[in-house]
Enzyme design. Structure first.
Site, PDB file in Angstrom:
ATOM      1  N   LYS A  42       0.843  -1.194   0.000  1.00 27.17           N
ATOM      2  CA  LYS A  42       0.000   0.000   0.000  1.00 27.17           C
ATOM      3  C   LYS A  42       0.887   1.256   0.000  1.00 27.17           C
ATOM      4  O   LYS A  42       0.684   2.163  -0.779  1.00 27.17           O
ATOM      5  CB  LYS A  42      -0.908  -0.042   1.229  1.00 27.17           C
ATOM      6  CG  LYS A  42      -1.865   1.101   1.325  1.00 27.17           C
ATOM      7  CD  LYS A  42      -2.755   0.953   2.545  1.00 27.17           C
ATOM      8  CE  LYS A  42      -3.447   2.256   2.834  1.00 27.17           C
ATOM      9  NZ  LYS A  42      -4.199   2.219   4.079  1.00 27.17           N
ATOM     10  N   GLU A  90      10.869  -4.579   3.863  1.00 25.73           N
ATOM     11  CA  GLU A  90      10.914  -5.984   3.448  1.00 25.73           C
ATOM     12  C   GLU A  90      10.502  -6.143   1.990  1.00 25.73           C
ATOM     13  O   GLU A  90      11.167  -6.827   1.202  1.00 25.73           O
ATOM     14  CB  GLU A  90       9.966  -6.830   4.318  1.00 25.73           C
ATOM     15  CG  GLU A  90      10.373  -6.969   5.761  1.00 25.73           C
ATOM     16  CD  GLU A  90       9.812  -5.868   6.665  1.00 25.73           C
ATOM     17  OE1 GLU A  90       9.522  -4.747   6.170  1.00 25.73           O
ATOM     18  OE2 GLU A  90       9.686  -6.122   7.876  1.00 25.73           O
ATOM     19  N   GLY A 136      -4.404  -1.837   5.570  1.00 33.98           N
ATOM     20  CA  GLY A 136      -3.635  -2.975   5.057  1.00 33.98           C
ATOM     21  C   GLY A 136      -4.196  -4.324   5.486  1.00 33.98           C
ATOM     22  O   GLY A 136      -4.370  -5.233   4.673  1.00 33.98           O
ATOM     23  N   ARG A 137      -4.527  -4.454   6.775  1.00 34.58           N
ATOM     24  CA  ARG A 137      -4.955  -5.769   7.271  1.00 34.58           C
ATOM     25  C   ARG A 137      -6.397  -6.109   6.901  1.00 34.58           C
ATOM     26  O   ARG A 137      -6.884  -7.173   7.239  1.00 34.58           O
ATOM     27  CB  ARG A 137      -4.721  -5.871   8.779  1.00 34.58           C
ATOM     28  CG  ARG A 137      -5.328  -4.764   9.603  1.00 34.58           C
ATOM     29  CD  ARG A 137      -4.772  -4.782  11.023  1.00 34.58           C
ATOM     30  NE  ARG A 137      -5.216  -3.642  11.812  1.00 34.58           N
ATOM     31  CZ  ARG A 137      -4.609  -2.473  11.853  1.00 34.58           C
ATOM     32  NH1 ARG A 137      -3.529  -2.265  11.137  1.00 34.58           N
ATOM     33  NH2 ARG A 137      -5.065  -1.481  12.615  1.00 34.58           N
ATOM     34  N   GLU A 174      -3.065  -6.247  15.678  1.00 34.69           N
ATOM     35  CA  GLU A 174      -2.592  -4.950  15.180  1.00 34.69           C
ATOM     36  C   GLU A 174      -3.709  -3.910  15.348  1.00 34.69           C
ATOM     37  O   GLU A 174      -3.428  -2.721  15.489  1.00 34.69           O
ATOM     38  CB  GLU A 174      -2.153  -5.058  13.708  1.00 34.69           C
ATOM     39  CG  GLU A 174      -1.273  -3.902  13.267  1.00 34.69           C
ATOM     40  CD  GLU A 174      -0.579  -4.136  11.931  1.00 34.69           C
ATOM     41  OE1 GLU A 174       0.580  -4.564  11.906  1.00 34.69           O
ATOM     42  OE2 GLU A 174      -1.209  -3.881  10.891  1.00 34.69           O
ATOM     43  N   HIS A 214      -3.036 -32.582  19.555  1.00 33.85           N
ATOM     44  CA  HIS A 214      -1.819 -33.311  19.906  1.00 33.85           C
ATOM     45  C   HIS A 214      -0.670 -32.366  20.213  1.00 33.85           C
ATOM     46  O   HIS A 214       0.487 -32.795  20.245  1.00 33.85           O
ATOM     47  CB  HIS A 214      -1.432 -34.253  18.766  1.00 33.85           C
ATOM     48  CG  HIS A 214      -2.477 -35.296  18.512  1.00 33.85           C
ATOM     49  ND1 HIS A 214      -2.482 -36.516  19.158  1.00 33.85           N
ATOM     50  CD2 HIS A 214      -3.580 -35.265  17.737  1.00 33.85           C
ATOM     51  CE1 HIS A 214      -3.537 -37.211  18.744  1.00 33.85           C
ATOM     52  NE2 HIS A 214      -4.221 -36.475  17.894  1.00 33.85           N
ATOM     53  N   LYS A 245      10.733  -0.378  13.310  1.00 39.29           N
ATOM     54  CA  LYS A 245      11.166  -0.099  11.933  1.00 39.29           C
ATOM     55  C   LYS A 245      12.258   0.972  11.938  1.00 39.29           C
ATOM     56  O   LYS A 245      13.276   0.857  11.272  1.00 39.29           O
ATOM     57  CB  LYS A 245       9.993   0.423  11.094  1.00 39.29           C
ATOM     58  CG  LYS A 245       8.952  -0.602  10.705  1.00 39.29           C
ATOM     59  CD  LYS A 245       7.971   0.060   9.722  1.00 39.29           C
ATOM     60  CE  LYS A 245       6.666  -0.703   9.620  1.00 39.29           C
ATOM     61  NZ  LYS A 245       5.630   0.005   8.859  1.00 39.29           N
TER      62      LYS A 245
HETATM   63  O1  F6P Z   1       3.028  -4.000   9.974  1.00 41.66           O
HETATM   64  C1  F6P Z   1       2.717  -2.693   9.664  1.00 41.66           C
HETATM   65  C2  F6P Z   1       2.065  -2.552   8.318  1.00 41.66           C
HETATM   66  O2  F6P Z   1       1.891  -1.197   8.086  1.00 41.66           O
HETATM   67  C3  F6P Z   1       0.742  -3.297   8.202  1.00 41.66           C
HETATM   68  O3  F6P Z   1      -0.325  -2.633   8.737  1.00 41.66           O
HETATM   69  C4  F6P Z   1       0.660  -3.506   6.735  1.00 41.66           C
HETATM   70  O4  F6P Z   1      -0.277  -4.478   6.424  1.00 41.66           O
HETATM   71  C5  F6P Z   1       2.082  -3.892   6.417  1.00 41.66           C
HETATM   72  O5  F6P Z   1       2.860  -3.092   7.279  1.00 41.66           O
HETATM   73  C6  F6P Z   1       2.511  -3.749   4.997  1.00 41.66           C
HETATM   74  O6  F6P Z   1       2.406  -2.427   4.529  1.00 41.66           O
HETATM   75  P1  F6P Z   1       2.459  -2.070   3.005  1.00 41.66           P
HETATM   76  O7  F6P Z   1       1.311  -2.716   2.323  1.00 41.66           O
HETATM   77  O8  F6P Z   1       2.385  -0.583   2.964  1.00 41.66           O
HETATM   78  O9  F6P Z   1       3.757  -2.583   2.453  1.00 41.66           O
END
Ligand code: F6P
Length: 543
Positions: free
Chosen positions: A207, A213, A267-268, A353, A384, A512
């Site tokens: 987003k 990452e 995002g979530r 979150e 189990h 971060k």
């Molecule tokens: O973990 C923090 C966060 O902002 C989440 O809310 C989001 O889903 C994720 O990082 C990934 O963010 P992006 O879609 O901006 O890469």
């Protein structure tokens, strides 16, 4: 929205008094006393059968919890939520994942503009693109159809798509979908080893398009790709889903290959948007639509039903009862289908979150518990693994059991075994096993009196452990859509009652920032001031 400390409400005070009497409730006795208990506490809606009767509640508990929802302004809040008000105040955003599954004729406004036509434009783009990739008319740079899709994203840009594609793997087509999320290079390189550049499509999902990452993985993958493919081939093999179009263009993705998303989708909660492109690619657009349709049905259920008959509301109220009155710290989610093996992980982000907050909507520290810890694994594997602790440990762990009446391969023998376990576990957690029963069992095994007395304490189960059973007809795109939306609305209700902001996530920022600072020190091999533990480890790492 109302801005009320829930503990100051009349309903809370009544609940506190009620809890003093109700805390020793003996579920087994409640069932004996009231033959209608299962009827009274079961909600049936469409293909969902939700049995709340094995919870530590009475009708009075339910009434008081419902009063709490009303007193904290839930009815008005639901309208603000669906109506597009900026309920995510700390980020000045509406929270409109529900608009993504609205009917084409709906009117949902953000800043005075109906967003539904835009939503449908993007949906049409997802449909056309998915179809072209699936039928092979969209090809890689050497003219071969795509065989593999790689979703590059993390958090909400990964967990929703991976949970759904795994969850609905039974409905998938020939395309193989891979997920790269962790910045762990071993993961991305392991996946690259399996891939053929000529037939792989990369979907970068971010987003913000600024997530460390995702950018690191995308850069590594693009470098790998260009090693053996011409630079101009990047445009055919990389597409992106983002609301940050300039950053995507800068990365080298062509405008027509950018699938937009909006600020008003968190995002979530974004798998319903173009973030779900890998879902549509792997299951086909029609299945993606059915997922959305199911979620919309749940939206309607949530929006229009009285709180007494409202599944997400009742689930949220139960979680508050356990969290704030019984002081339960965690909640287990146990799906009895291997397909949903990523569902607990998906819910961990969605729930924790969202509601892992300790400041209320006035900016004050709260003096009550908010978001609980969520965890789980599919049954029967979990039986189990950690069920011992749920049955005989010292902690109260309310658990959601999610099962399906019908299996997907129609293997009745297996399904009956699976479901026998499903029913047996909630019954065992409720009923426990009394000393008298254990005595009879051990006597039948010809143990002496002394041996029986010695063995007894370890074999007694106290029971009285609360469970909620969610029994669904069959795992389909539509029913999964309903299930996910059910939890989304549960999260919303919890946040309203706890008077917290559920749709921001400032708590993930500090780590971060520090990671960037430490990375610069690692790059320069120059460890700066830290606490002595961190400093010593960094030096050890660099040595
Ligand atoms: O973990 C923090 C966060 O902002 C989440 O809310 C989001 O889903 C994720 O990082 C990934 O963010 P992006 O879609 O901006 O890469």
């Amino acid at each position: 929205m109302k801005n009320t400390n829930p503990t100051t409400t009349e309903a809370w005070k009544k609940l506190q008094a009620h809890f003093e009497n109700a805390k020793d409730l003996d579920l087994k006795k409640e069932f004996e006393k009231d033959p209608g208990r299962a009827d009274d506490f079961t909600l049936q809606w469409q293909d969902f059968y939700v049995d709340l009767s094995k919870n530590l509640i009475t009708k009075e508990t339910q009434t008081l919890l419902t009063e709490l929802a009303t007193e904290t302004g839930l009815p008005e809040a639901i309208e603000s939520y669906f109506g597009g008000e900026e309920i995510n105040e700390t980020e000045k955003r509406s929270v409109l994942h529900t608009a993504l599954r609205e009917k084409k004729t709906a009117n949902v406004e953000v800043d005075g503009e109906n967003v539904i036509s835009e939503v449908y434009e993007v949906k049409e783009k997802i449909r056309a693109f998915s179809q072209a990739v699936i039928e092979g008319s969209k090809k890689g740079y050497t003219g071969k159809p795509f065989t593999d899709i790689v979703n590059i994203g993390i958090g909400g840009s990964d967990l929703g798509p991976v949970m759904v594609t795994e969850g609905l793997a039974h409905y998938k087509n020939h395309l193989k979908v891979h997920f790269v999320s962790n910045v762990d290079g071993d993961h991305v390189h392991e996946i690259l080893e399996e891939l053929n550049r000529e037939t792989t499509l990369f979907v970068i999902v971010s987003k913000s398009f600024s997530t460390q990452e995702t950018l690191a993985n995308s850069n590594t993958i693009r470098k790998w790709f260009k090693k053996a493919a011409p630079a101009e081939a990047v445009a055919r093999h990389f597409v992106a889903v983002s609301s940050n179009v300039p950053a995507v263009e800068e990365f080298g993705i062509e405008t027509e290959n950018i699938f937009p998303m909006w600020d008003w989708v968190g995002g979530r909660f974004s798998l319903w948007s173009a973030v779900g492109l890998s879902i549509s690619l792997s299951l086909g657009y029609n299945n993606f639509e059915s997922l959305l349709k199911g979620a919309h049905e749940m939206d309607e259920h949530f929006r229009s039903n009285s709180f007494e008959k409202n599944i997400p509301v009742q689930l949220a109220l139960l979680s508050i009862w356990y969290n704030n009155f019984y002081k339960a710290e965690t909640q287990a989610i146990i799906p009895y289908t291997q397909y949903l093996h990523r569902f607990p992980a998906y819910l961990q982000q969605a729930i924790m979150e969202s509601n892992g907050k300790s400041v209320d909507r006035n900016g004050n520290a709260i003096n009550y518990q908010s978001g609980n810890v969520v965890w789980g694994e599919p049954g029967t594997n979990s039986q189990h693994a950690f069920f011992q602790l749920i049955h005989q440990g010292t902690k109260l762990i309310p658990a959601d059991f999610i099962g399906f009446k019908n299996s997907l391969f129609d293997d009745k023998e297996h399904h009956d075994k699976l479901m026998a376990n499903f029913f047996a576990q909630t019954e065992a957690l409720l009923a426990g096993k009394a000393a008298s029963e254990v005595r009879v069992e051990l006597a039948a095994k010809k143990l002496s009196e002394a041996e029986i007395e010695k063995a007894l304490p370890f074999r007694v189960f106290s029971g009285n452990k609360p469970t909620t059973t969610i029994l669904i007809d069959k795992l389909t795109p539509e029913s999964l859509g309903k299930l996910i939306a059910m939890y989304e609305h549960e999260i919303f209700v919890q946040g309203i009652i706890w008077n917290i902001y559920s749709y921001d996530q400032w708590g993930v920022e500090l780590g971060k920032q520090l990671a960037n600072k430490i990375l610069a020190e690692i790059d320069k091999n120059d460890v700066q001031e830290h606490d002595s533990s961190t400093k010593k480890m960094l030096k050890f790492y660099l040595s």
